[in-house]
Write a protein that holds these residues in place. Sequence first.
Motif, mmCIF file in Angstrom:
data_model
loop_
_atom_site.group_PDB
_atom_site.id
_atom_site.type_symbol
_atom_site.label_atom_id
_atom_site.label_comp_id
_atom_site.label_asym_id
_atom_site.label_seq_id
_atom_site.Cartn_x
_atom_site.Cartn_y
_atom_site.Cartn_z
ATOM 1 N N SER A 5 1.003 -1.316 0.043
ATOM 2 C CA SER A 5 0.084 -0.010 0.049
ATOM 3 C C SER A 5 0.873 1.316 0.214
ATOM 4 O O SER A 5 0.609 2.404 0.682
ATOM 5 N N THR A 7 2.406 4.578 -0.977
ATOM 6 C CA THR A 7 1.828 5.950 -2.006
ATOM 7 C C THR A 7 2.800 6.496 -2.463
ATOM 8 O O THR A 7 2.566 7.521 -2.982
ATOM 9 N N ASP A 26 -4.570 -0.849 -8.019
ATOM 10 C CA ASP A 26 -5.834 -0.159 -7.703
ATOM 11 C C ASP A 26 -5.520 1.175 -7.823
ATOM 12 O O ASP A 26 -5.240 2.034 -6.997
ATOM 13 N N ARG A 28 -7.617 3.281 -8.470
ATOM 14 C CA ARG A 28 -8.741 4.458 -7.808
ATOM 15 C C ARG A 28 -8.017 4.726 -6.307
ATOM 16 O O ARG A 28 -8.641 5.808 -5.957
ATOM 17 N N HIS A 29 -7.142 4.225 -5.751
ATOM 18 C CA HIS A 29 -6.525 4.637 -4.510
ATOM 19 C C HIS A 29 -5.213 4.920 -4.747
ATOM 20 O O HIS A 29 -4.642 5.314 -3.688
ATOM 21 N N THR A 31 -1.852 6.787 -5.923
ATOM 22 C CA THR A 31 -1.208 7.947 -5.940
ATOM 23 C C THR A 31 -0.315 7.895 -7.248
ATOM 24 O O THR A 31 -0.140 6.889 -7.812
ATOM 25 N N ARG A 53 -14.499 -1.783 -8.333
ATOM 26 C CA ARG A 53 -13.931 -1.421 -6.836
ATOM 27 C C ARG A 53 -13.850 -2.970 -5.826
ATOM 28 O O ARG A 53 -15.003 -3.671 -5.970
#
Length: 71
Positions: A5, A7, A26, A28-29, A31, A53
Amino acid sequence: VEGNSDTVATAALHTLAARADFMIVDTRHATHAATNAIDSARPRNKQILPAGRGTSAFLRALEQAVAESIP
């Protein structure tokens, strides 16, 4: 299966993108810094970009990618 995860463009994210057999991104999430790191290590056509999603969309996208990779 490994999750990440991050960023930002970390060495771990870059290494994962370079070594993974299949990689679900992903967008959509994520950066821009993270997706740029993935793009620099792995071409877009080697990334799995789910249409929806959530976990079920990720699994459908992975199932399709695996099926397409079988000769």
